[in-house]
Design an enzyme around this catalytic site. Structure first.
Site, PDB file in Angstrom:
ATOM      1  N   ASP A  53       0.835  -1.201   0.000  1.00  0.00           N
ATOM      2  CA  ASP A  53       0.000   0.000   0.000  1.00  0.00           C
ATOM      3  C   ASP A  53       0.874   1.258   0.000  1.00  0.00           C
ATOM      4  OD1 ASP A  53      -2.312   1.506   0.170  1.00  0.00           O
ATOM      5  OD2 ASP A  53      -3.096   0.492   1.948  1.00  0.00           O
TER       6      ASP A  53
ATOM      7  N   ASP B 290     -10.785   1.942  -3.313  1.00  0.00           N
ATOM      8  CA  ASP B 290     -11.280   1.682  -1.958  1.00  0.00           C
ATOM      9  C   ASP B 290     -12.797   1.661  -1.935  1.00  0.00           C
ATOM     10  OD1 ASP B 290      -8.992   1.246  -0.616  1.00  0.00           O
ATOM     11  OD2 ASP B 290      -8.826   3.227   0.269  1.00  0.00           O
TER      12      ASP B 290
HETATM   13  C1  DGJ Z   1      -5.805   1.900   1.932  1.00  0.00           C
HETATM   14  C2  DGJ Z   1      -6.158   0.724   1.091  1.00  0.00           C
HETATM   15  O1  DGJ Z   1      -6.612   1.142  -0.149  1.00  0.00           O
HETATM   16  C3  DGJ Z   1      -7.173  -0.139   1.817  1.00  0.00           C
HETATM   17  O2  DGJ Z   1      -7.550  -1.220   1.011  1.00  0.00           O
HETATM   18  C4  DGJ Z   1      -6.587  -0.608   3.107  1.00  0.00           C
HETATM   19  O3  DGJ Z   1      -5.516  -1.476   2.838  1.00  0.00           O
HETATM   20  C5  DGJ Z   1      -6.129   0.576   3.936  1.00  0.00           C
HETATM   21  N1  DGJ Z   1      -5.279   1.439   3.196  1.00  0.00           N
HETATM   22  C6  DGJ Z   1      -5.431   0.109   5.153  1.00  0.00           C
HETATM   23  O4  DGJ Z   1      -4.936   1.132   5.897  1.00  0.00           O
END
Ligand code: DGJ
Length: 728
Positions: free
Chosen positions: A463, A533
Site C-alpha cells: 500500500d 477503496d
Molecule cells: C488503503 C487501502 O486502499 C485499503 O484497502 C486498506 O488497505 C487501507 N489502506 C489500510 O490502511
C-alpha cells in the site's frame, strides 16, 4: 526501399546488430506499422503510424506521410511545442538534433530500431528507440539523453515521445476521478489548443488521472469500429500527456511531468525516459483495449498469464481489529466457501506502538504481540489448517511520526530542514526518502525479512497512502533537490527489481489509497492492483469500465463487500455484487460470518463457477457491449477466448423504472459461425436458473440479433453472468 529488400536487410541487422544505411525504417507488428525516416545529418521524421503496410513507398504514394519531427527540441527552427529542453552550462537553451546513425536489432521480446541523434554544436546526444513487442500490436518508444561534454547541464523537459497523429475529428478518451471514485471515463472532442492529462502527487499517480489515453482519428469513439490510437506511459511518478491540436496538426507529447523536475546531467551520464507504449486499432476502443491486455499479460504484468486466486481481504471485515482468533475464523469461513487465499490487511504490526488506528506504527514491521501472540507463525498455521494460502499487508514506503522508525531515523523522511513537517493520514503519516540507498535497503528489507522468516507467505498487498507533502530530500545534495520526484521512483523501481529477482513467485498487489497505482511503470513488478477503496458494486461498474480501457481483468482486483456498502451505504443483492466482482479478479472484502446460510450457499456456488470460467475472464479478450456511461439502464461486457470457443457475458441493470426500455445486448465477441450452449453461472436459486440456461443459440443470432434482457431483468439491481460454450 522495397519490402523484400527491407526485410532482407532487417534480418541481416537482426543477426549482426550492425548499423543500417537505409533512410526509411518500417517497424511493424502483425496489424500495425510505424514509419520513420532517418537520414544521416538530417532530422528524424515520424511519418506514419497506422494499419500495417508492407512497404514505405505505399505511404508516400498514397500521400499519407506526416513529416513530424520525431523528437522536437526547444530552440531552433521549429517554433512549436517540444519534447526536450535543456539549459547548458553556458546558459544556452537551444538543441538541434540530427541523425548520426541507426541500428536495428532483436531483443528477447521484440525488435528495436534505435536512432542516434546528435547536436553538432552542443554536447548532447539522444538515442530514440522504437520497439515492436513480438506477437502483439503494441509498440514502445523512449529516449536516452546523454551528456557528451565536460560540464553538467540541466534537462528541463524530457518527454518520452512526441507522436504526430492525423488531425481530423479527433476525440480523446481518458480516465479521471478522485479517491474512491477513480478511473472514470471521460471523452471529448479535441478542439484546437492543448488537452493535458497530468499528475503531480509524487507517489500515487492514478487516483485523479491516468497516464493513458485513446485518441480517435475518425470521429466520436466507438467500441468496435473506428481508428483509434491508444497510448500509456509506463511510469509510476508524475506525468504529463499533452495533446496539441492546431489547424491541420495533432501531436501527443507524453512523458515525465517536468514540473519541479529539472534534472542535472553530469558529463557521460545518460538519462533514460520511461517507455510510452502505444497501439493502433481499426476496431475502435475495444481493439485498443484488447491489444493492451494481451501485451500486458505477456510482457508488462508480473506473471500475467498465471491464474489469480480467489481471495478474502480482511480490511472491510475488521479494519484495524486484527487478531489471531478473528483471522483464524475468517480463514475457516472463507475456506468453507471455496476461498483460496486469505490476506491480513492493516493493523498487525507495531511493538512499542501497536497499530490500533492510522496514527501510529508505519515503519515498525514487527508483529504486534498484543494482537497476535502466536505471531505470523500462528496465522500460517491457521492457513495450513484451513487449506488456504496466506498474504499480508505492508506500506513500506511510509512512516508515522509516532513510530520507532521515525524516532531512530528522522533523517529518512522527506522533509525540509527548519520547516515543520506536513503530515498526512492520521495526522502523522510521512513519506520515506526513497532517493536514499539506505532507505531503499530498508524498504527491500521489509519484504526480505518477511519472506525469509516466513517463506510460506504467498501474497503481499503493498500500500501507499500519501503524496509527497514535504518536497525536500535530506539525502540529495542541493543541486539535485529537483531530482526528487524522479529519483523517488527510480529508487522504488530498483527496490522492486531486487524483490522480484529474489522473490519472483510471491504475488504482489499494488495498492495506493485504492486505485492510486494503476500504471505500467509498476505492473511489471505487481500481479495486480487494488482498483478502488470503493467496493460498491454499482459504482465499481463505472470504475472497472474505465480501467478496462487499458488494463486487463487478471490485474483488476474486484471484491464482494458487505450488503450495505461501507463507502456509499448502498445495499445491493449479493448476486449483483458477485456478478460485478466476477468480471475481474474475484475476491471478498467482508466478514464471511455475517452471511446467512443461503448467502453462504450462493457464495460457494458463485466462487465455484468463477473458478471454472477463470481462464476466460482473466486471460480472455474483452468486448464491452453496453456502456454504463451511455445511461441505457444497463451495462454489459463479455470475455471470450481467442478462438471464441468459450465466453462469459455479464449484464447489470443500472436503472429500475416502471415500463423502462430493455435493450437487446449484442455479443460482439462471439463467432457467428459457431453455436453456443448457455449456462447461468450464478442463479440466485440453484434450482431456478434464468431462462437462458441450457439453451443453444447460434453465434450469428447472438452477434447480430442479441439477447433480449426483458425476460430476466425484472428486479432492481438484477444481473446476469452467463457462460457460452461452443457446441459446434
Ligand atoms: C488503503 C487501502 O486502499 C485499503 O484497502 C486498506 O488497505 C487501507 N489502506 C489500510 O490502511
Amino acid at each position: 526501399m522495397s519490402g523484400s529488400r527491407f526485410s532482407f536487410l532487417l534480418s541481416v541487422f537482426m543477426v549482426f546488430g550492425s548499423p543500417a544505411w537505409a533512410e526509411d525504417y518500417l517497424v511493424s507488428t502483425p496489424k500495425t506499422s510505424l514509419l520513420i525516416s532517418a537520414e544521416k545529418g538530417k532530422k528524424c521524421y515520424f511519418q506514419y503510424y497506422g494499419p500495417r503496410v508492407e512497404k514505405a513507398a505505399d505511404i508516400f504514394v498514397s500521400g499519407n506521410a506526416l513529416w513530424g519531427n520525431s523528437y522536437p527540441t526547444f530552440g531552433l527552427s521549429e517554433g512549436t511545442e517540444h519534447a526536450l529542453a535543456v539549459t547548458f552550462a553556458d546558459g544556452s537553451l537551444s538543441v538541434d538534433l540530427c541523425v548520426e546513425s541507426v541500428k536495428q536489432y532483436a531483443t528477447s521480446d521484440g525488435s528495436v530500431t534505435q536512432v542516434n541523434l546528435v547536436d553538432s554544436v552542443c554536447p548532447i546526444a539522444v538515442s530514440q528507440y522504437f520497439k515492436s513487442y513480438n506477437g502483439t500490436d503494441v509498440m514502445a518508444t523512449w529516449t536516452e539523453i546523454s551528456n557528451t561534454g565536460r560540464k553538467p547541464f540541466v534537462v528541463t523537459e524530457m518527454a518520452s515521445a512526441a507522436l504526430p497523429l492525423r488531425r481530423a475529428d479527433n476525440w480523446i478518451s481518458h480516465l479521471s476521478g478522485a479517491w474512491a471514485a477513480e478511473h472514470l471515463l471521460q471523452e471529448e472532442r479535441l478542439t484546437n489548443g492543448q488537452k493535458i492529462v497530468s499528475n503531480l502527487d509524487g507517489v500515487r499517480n492514478t487516483a485523479t488521472a491516468n497516464p493513458s489515453v485513446m485518441i480517435t482519428l475518425d470521429g466520436q469513439p466507438r467500441e468496435e469500429a473506428g481508428c483509434v490510437v491508444g497510448a500509456s506511459l509506463a511510469w509510476s511518478g508524475n506525468y504529463r500527456l499533452k495533446s496539441v491540436a492546431t489547424q491541420g496538426n495533432l501531436t501527443l507529447f507524453a512523458g515525465i511531468n517536468p514540473t519541479a523536475s529539472a534534472y542535472q546531467l553530469q558529463p557521460k551520464e545518460t538519462f533514460c525516459t520511461p517507455e510510452l507504449v502505444f497501439t493502433y486499432s481499426t476496431e475502435g476502443k475495444g481493439g485498443v483495449s484488447r491489444a493492451f491486455h494481451r501485451w500486458a499479460r505477456r510482457y508488462a504484468l508480473h506473471n500475467g498469464e498465471a491464474p489469480r486466486d480467489v481471495l478474502l481481504n480482511s480490511w472491510e471485515g475488521v479494519y484495524f481489529g486484527v487478531n489471531q482468533e478473528i483471522m483464524d475464523r475468517m480463514m475457516k469461513d472463507f475456506a468453507a466457501i471455496g476461498g483460496e487465499l486469505f490476506v491480513m490487511d492493516d493493523g498487525w504490526f507495531g511493538e512499542k506502538y501497536p497499530r490500533h488506528n492510522d496514527m501510529t506504527s508505519l515503519g515498525d514491521w514487527e508483529v504486534c504481540k498484543e494482537k497476535l501472540p502466536q505471531g505470523i507463525e500462528g496465522l500460517l498455521a491457521s492457513a495450513k489448517q484451513h487449506h488456504v494460502k496466506f498474504g499480508i499487508w505492508i506500506e513500506p514506503e511510509m512512516a508515522n511520526t509516532r513510530s520507532e522508525l521515525f524516532e531512530k531515523h528522522p533523517e529518512w523522511v522527506l522533509s525540509q530542514q527548519g520547516r515543520q513537517l506536513t503530515t498526512g493520514r492520521g495526522g502523522t503519516q510521512v513519506v520515506l526518502d526513497l532517493t536514499n540507498p539506505k532507505v531503499q535497503d530498508f524498504v527491500f528489507g521489509v519484504v526480505d525479512r518477511l519472506m525469509t522468516s516466513y517463506p510460506d507467505i504467498a501474497y503481499i498487498k503493498w500500500d501507499a497512502n500519501a503524496c509527497v507533502m514535504n518536497y525536500a530530500s535530506p539525502h540529495l545534495p542541493a543541486q539535485k533537490q529537483s531530482h526528487l520526484n524522479i529519483a523517488y521512483h527510480q529508487g522504488l523501481r530498483s527496490v522492486l527489481e531486487r524483490i522480484r529477482q529474489k522473490y519472483p513467485h510471491v504475488v504482489m498487489q499494488a495498492c495506493a489509497s485504492g486505485g492510486g497505482r494503476v500504471n505500467y511503470g509498476l505492473l511489471p513488478y505487481f500481479d495486480e492492483f487494488w482498483t478502488s477503496d470503493n467496493t460498491d458494486a454499482y459504482q465499481r461498474i463505472f470504475m472497472q469500465w474505465g480501467v478496462s480501457s487499458f488494463f486487463p481483468a487478471a490485474a483488476m482486483a474486484s471484491h464482494v463487500s458487505a450488503g450495505r456498502n461501507h463507502q456509499t451505504e448502498r445495499s445491493v443483492p449479493l448476486k449483483f455484487r458477485f456478478d460485478v466482482a466476477m468480471s475481474g479478479r474475484l475476491g471478498m472484502e467482508m466478514q464471511p460470518k455475517d452471511l446467512n446460510e443461503s448467502e453462504l450457499d450462493f457464495a460457494r456456488r458463485a466462487i465455484a463457477a468463477y473458478k471454472e470460467v477463470r481462464p476466460v475472464v482473466q486471460q480472455g479478450d474483452l468486448y464491452r457491449l453496453i456502456s454504463p456511461y451511455d445511461k441505457q439502464g444497463f451495462a454489459s461486457l463479455m470475455y471470450a477466448t481467442t478462438d471464441k470457443s468459450r465466453a462469459v457475458l455479464f449484464v447489470y441493470k443500472m436503472e429500475h423504472l416502471y415500463n423502462m426500455n430493455y435493450p437487446t445486448v449484442r455479443l460482439s465477441g462471439v463467432d457467428e459461425n459457431k453455436v453456443y450452449r448457455l449456462r447461468d453461472l450464478t442463479p440466485r436459486d440453484a434450482a431456478r436458473p434464468s431462462g437462458f440456461d441450457g439453451k443453444e443459440v447460434s453465434g450469428r443470432v447472438l452477434k447480430y440479433v442479441g439477447l433480449s434482457l426483458a425476460s430476466v431483468f425484472w428486479g432492481e439491481y438484477a444481473s446476469l453472468a452467463l457462460e457460452l460454450t461452443e457446441v459446434r
